[in-house]
Design an enzyme around this catalytic site. Structure first.
Site, PDB file in Angstrom:
ATOM      1  N   ARG A 111       0.846  -1.194   0.000  1.00 24.28           N
ATOM      2  CA  ARG A 111       0.000   0.000   0.000  1.00 24.28           C
ATOM      3  C   ARG A 111       0.885   1.249   0.000  1.00 24.28           C
ATOM      4  NH1 ARG A 111      -5.214   1.765  -0.980  1.00 24.28           N
ATOM      5  NH2 ARG A 111      -6.115   2.948   0.741  1.00 24.28           N
ATOM      6  N   THR A 388     -10.360  -0.163  -9.659  1.00 26.48           N
ATOM      7  CA  THR A 388      -9.224  -0.831  -9.055  1.00 26.48           C
ATOM      8  C   THR A 388      -9.167  -2.125  -9.840  1.00 26.48           C
ATOM      9  OG1 THR A 388      -9.524   0.188  -6.907  1.00 26.48           O
ATOM     10  CG2 THR A 388      -8.578  -2.000  -6.859  1.00 26.48           C
ATOM     11  N   THR A 406      -4.273  -0.858  -7.049  1.00 22.07           N
ATOM     12  CA  THR A 406      -5.081   0.280  -7.484  1.00 22.07           C
ATOM     13  C   THR A 406      -4.263   1.558  -7.538  1.00 22.07           C
ATOM     14  OG1 THR A 406      -7.153   1.465  -7.006  1.00 22.07           O
ATOM     15  CG2 THR A 406      -5.785   0.923  -5.122  1.00 22.07           C
ATOM     16  N   ILE A 407      -4.799   2.545  -8.268  1.00 19.23           N
ATOM     17  CA  ILE A 407      -4.331   3.919  -8.108  1.00 19.23           C
ATOM     18  C   ILE A 407      -5.490   4.779  -7.584  1.00 19.23           C
ATOM     19  CG2 ILE A 407      -2.293   4.002  -9.586  1.00 19.23           C
ATOM     20  CD1 ILE A 407      -4.030   4.667 -11.981  1.00 19.23           C
ATOM     21  N   ASN A 408      -6.468   4.110  -6.990  1.00 20.00           N
ATOM     22  CA  ASN A 408      -7.696   4.667  -6.413  1.00 20.00           C
ATOM     23  C   ASN A 408      -8.719   4.949  -7.508  1.00 20.00           C
ATOM     24  OD1 ASN A 408      -9.466   5.288  -4.411  1.00 20.00           O
ATOM     25  ND2 ASN A 408      -8.749   7.371  -4.106  1.00 20.00           N
ATOM     26  N   ASP A 430      -8.030   8.408   0.486  1.00 16.14           N
ATOM     27  CA  ASP A 430      -8.536   7.347   1.370  1.00 16.14           C
ATOM     28  C   ASP A 430      -8.272   7.647   2.853  1.00 16.14           C
ATOM     29  OD1 ASP A 430      -9.725   5.806  -0.542  1.00 16.14           O
ATOM     30  OD2 ASP A 430      -8.151   4.306  -0.667  1.00 16.14           O
ATOM     31  N   SER A 459      -7.647   1.144   3.620  1.00 11.65           N
ATOM     32  CA  SER A 459      -8.159   0.592   2.367  1.00 11.65           C
ATOM     33  C   SER A 459      -9.348  -0.322   2.635  1.00 11.65           C
ATOM     34  CB  SER A 459      -7.044  -0.213   1.697  1.00 11.65           C
ATOM     35  OG  SER A 459      -7.534  -0.866   0.541  1.00 11.65           O
ATOM     36  N   SER A 460     -10.105  -0.586   1.587  1.00 11.98           N
ATOM     37  CA  SER A 460     -11.149  -1.612   1.653  1.00 11.98           C
ATOM     38  C   SER A 460     -10.775  -2.844   0.843  1.00 11.98           C
ATOM     39  CB  SER A 460     -12.472  -1.053   1.095  1.00 11.98           C
ATOM     40  OG  SER A 460     -12.879   0.065   1.828  1.00 11.98           O
ATOM     41  N   GLY A 481     -14.148   0.256  -4.439  1.00 13.57           N
ATOM     42  CA  GLY A 481     -14.153   1.200  -3.317  1.00 13.57           C
ATOM     43  C   GLY A 481     -14.784   0.575  -2.093  1.00 13.57           C
TER      44      GLY A 481
HETATM   45  O1  DON Z   1      -8.052   1.116  -1.179  1.00 12.97           O
HETATM   46  C1  DON Z   1      -9.226   1.357  -1.350  1.00 12.97           C
HETATM   47  O2  DON Z   1     -10.110   0.931  -0.640  1.00 12.97           O
HETATM   48  C2  DON Z   1      -9.622   2.223  -2.538  1.00 12.97           C
HETATM   49  N1  DON Z   1      -8.560   3.103  -2.898  1.00 12.97           N
HETATM   50  C3  DON Z   1     -10.017   1.333  -3.657  1.00 12.97           C
HETATM   51  C4  DON Z   1     -10.520   2.104  -4.842  1.00 12.97           C
HETATM   52  C5  DON Z   1     -11.330   1.291  -5.757  1.00 12.97           C
HETATM   53  O3  DON Z   1     -11.611   0.147  -5.546  1.00 12.97           O
HETATM   54  C6  DON Z   1     -11.823   1.998  -6.938  1.00 12.97           C
HETATM   55  N2  DON Z   1     -12.557   1.075  -7.738  1.00 12.97           N
HETATM   56  N3  DON Z   1     -13.395   0.531  -8.103  1.00 12.97           N
END
Ligand code: DON
Length: 576
Positions: A111, A388, A406-408, A430, A459-460, A481
């Site tokens: 991360r 992601t 991911t890059i968010n 985040d 993060s999720s 997300g």
């Molecule tokens: O780490 C996280 O939870 C978020 N940055 C993930 C973002 C994400 O999944 C966007 N996509 N669908």
């Protein structure tokens, strides 16, 4: 240091290749009670990713005698080229690796981290209000990237290929190009306003005359190819201390970003213990903090274990009701307790205990929704659709890899590092920019997730591996997300509670509740009478866009089954 030994030799040339292309046709397949109906199978391994080129590359690596970790790392770099909206070297993520032989499941945490000069109020204006633009679309939106270090660590510890070998397909695709699919062209169009602002982003995503790429065009990325070649030649530290690091630092300096060459040089990934729980006799391993995914998937499964979900039925009103009640309680805890355990104490043991789940289940009224504001309070924003990417890979040596990175947002901050050809993430969003203020996914964060120097943002992402009697059974996870945890939960439930094959498990309609806003979000395909019943119990039900892309692998009786999520048109699961 724990090391998985490679138990895979070169494959015999006559070993038949069974290439499976799982598509949305899988969604139509019957869901049988009892024995699972499997439409396709392969004997030696399976790779499910969100891009067919990455799936092919991963399958070929295993075909040539590489293990699932080799395949995962190679696919991870390939996705950085074929799917720049989320595949990346400028972001970060988590990888779970399960090795049946040693019985160990490890988590690689790569991360992003906040730069050393980051501070709690950096995304607030003079009036102390959070300014989303700052945490999403500026150079300061980017955390220190972890992907190159994380993938290289995985390869070094658990793979058999050299880094140069794992980078070779990605370099080839970046240098010589590939034909653009519809999804790629549409994605660029959707993000074009962001790209317009930055010359290096324009150069990467638009033709030299500024016009748009078309479906079928050969798309080459020379700057990215050069960066990947430098990493192949000098090793992963090149990204953090070599010319690539200099290019990132220069980009930051030019645009007032806080990230420095020192931040890059200081970045290290971590090997962590995944969260472990059990569900109806299965062992569930999922990502530990700084992700909230593992804690809350185990918490929700613990609550749901108290109900006969299989008998209550797939997506019946009663099942959705208890799922939503479990979800809102878990997400309320997430907002309060979860953050980077290198900085804050997270009551993980409590959150994942069966006793706590029993107490939470006691609060659930089977006929009536508990309003979220009587669980806790907040002020959420609407959801945003973003990107992601998750992939799942397993081989016949007993290795399984579950990776989400991911890059968010789709295309992160939209800012390409000048001269280096890759996008910077906007993962700093985040963090909670201000306690109680929601991030782009409507997730509320508190003290535990405030910005601190060198801290990882919560993060999720929920890469997950389910085992039974020591054997890998299900490899899954998703983008989405805030919806990641509930999407992954449903794939696990669909397989364990509803006996679905893996293609059905990832394809069928999903639901989501995240405590705030107080609504059950549903995909298309939940029946109107079910919605009516839920509303009569006091739920607000809101049908919105599809959620997640849960590329998954199921292993049963030594056979591998792929579930490619039809929510992404480029998804594919390929077996060997
Ligand atoms: O780490 C996280 O939870 C978020 N940055 C993930 C973002 C994400 O999944 C966007 N996509 N669908």
């Amino acid at each position: 240091m724990l090391r998985f030994t490679s138990r895979r030799g070169p494959r015999l040339a006559l070993c038949a290749v069974l290439a499976l292309f799982a598509t949305s046709a899988g969604a139509q397949q019957a869901i049988l009670e009892g024995e699972r109906f499997h439409p396709q199978e392969s004997r030696h391994g399976m790779a499910a990713t969100s891009h067919y080129l990455a799936s092919q590359i991963a399958r070929d690596v295993m075909q040539d005698g590489g293990n699932a970790v080799d395949a995962a790392v190679t696919a991870g770099f390939a996705l950085a080229v074929t799917q720049p909206r989320s595949g990346n070297i400028g972001g970060g993520g988590f990888m779970l690796i399960s090795d049946e032989d040693s019985g160990k499941v490890v988590a690689i945490d790569y991360r992003e981290k906040a730069p050393a000069a980051a501070f709690e109020t950096m995304f607030q204006n003079d009036a102390g209000e959070a300014v989303p633009e700052l945490s999403r679309y500026t150079h300061n939106a980017s955390g220190v990237p972890g992907t190159v270090a994380g993938l290289a660590l995985a390869l070094d510890e658990y793979g058999t290929l050299s880094l140069a070998e794992a980078l070779a397909p990605a370099i080839d695709l970046a240098e010589n190009g590939f034909a653009l699919p519809q999804r790629f062209v549409e994605g660029i169009e959707q993000a074009s306003e962001r790209f317009e602002q930055w010359p290096a982003s324009r150069a990467k995503f638009f033709k030299p005359d500024g016009s748009r790429y078309q479906v079928g065009d050969t798309y080459r990325q020379p700057a990215l190819a050069a960066t990947l070649k430098r990493i192949a030649e000098h090793g992963p530290r090149e990204f953090y201390e070599g010319e690539t690091a200099e290019l990132i630092a220069a980009e930051m300096e030019k645009h007032g970003g806080l990230m420095t060459a020192e931040d890059l040089a200081d970045y290290r990934p971590a090997i962590r213990e995944p969260v472990h729980g059990t569900y109806r006799g299965y062992d569930v391993y999922a990502m530990s903090p700084p992700s909230s995914g593992g804690a809350h998937i185990v918490q929700m499964l613990n609550i749901l274990e108290g109900y006969d979900i299989g008998a209550m039925g797939f997506n019946s009103a009663r099942t959705i009701h208890v799922m939503a009640e479990a979800m809102k309680r878990a997400y309320a805890d997430r907002a309060e307790y979860l953050g980077d355990t290198d900085f804050v104490d997270v009551p993980l043991a409590g959150i994942t205990s069966k006793a706590y789940a029993d107490a939470l289940r006691e609060q659930i009224d089977l006929g009536r929704a508990t309003p979220s504001d009587s669980i806790a309070a907040g002020d959420p924003l609407p959801y945003e659709s973003n990107e992601t990417t998750h992939f799942s890979i397993a081989d016949d040596s007993g290795l399984a890899v579950s990776n989400t990175y991911t890059i968010n947002f789709s295309y992160g901050s939209g800012i390409v590092v000048d001269g280096a050809g890759f996008l910077l993430n906007n993962e700093m969003d985040d963090f909670s920019a201000k306690p109680g203020t929601p991030n782009a996914y409507g997730l509320i964060g508190g003290e535990a997730n405030k910005i601190e120097p060198e801290k990882r943002m919560l993060s999720s992402m929920t890469p997950t591996i389910v085992k039974k009697d020591g054997k890998n059974v299900l490899v899954t996870g998703s983008p989405g997300g805030s919806r990641i945890i509930t999407t992954t939960l449903q794939v696990v439930m669909n397989v364990i509670d509803h006996g679905m094959n893996v293609q059905s498990a990832v394809s069928v309609p999903r639901i989501h509740h995240q405590w705030l806003p107080d609504e059950i979000r549903i995909e298309e395909g939940i029946s109107p009478d079910t919605i009516g019943l839920l509303e009569s119990m006091g739920h607000t039900v809101s049908q919105q866009a599809a959620m997640g892309a849960a590329q998954s692998v199921l292993i049963e009786d030594g056979r591998f089954y792929g579930g490619a999520d039809p929510r992404r048109s480029t998804s594919s699961a390929l077996g060997l």
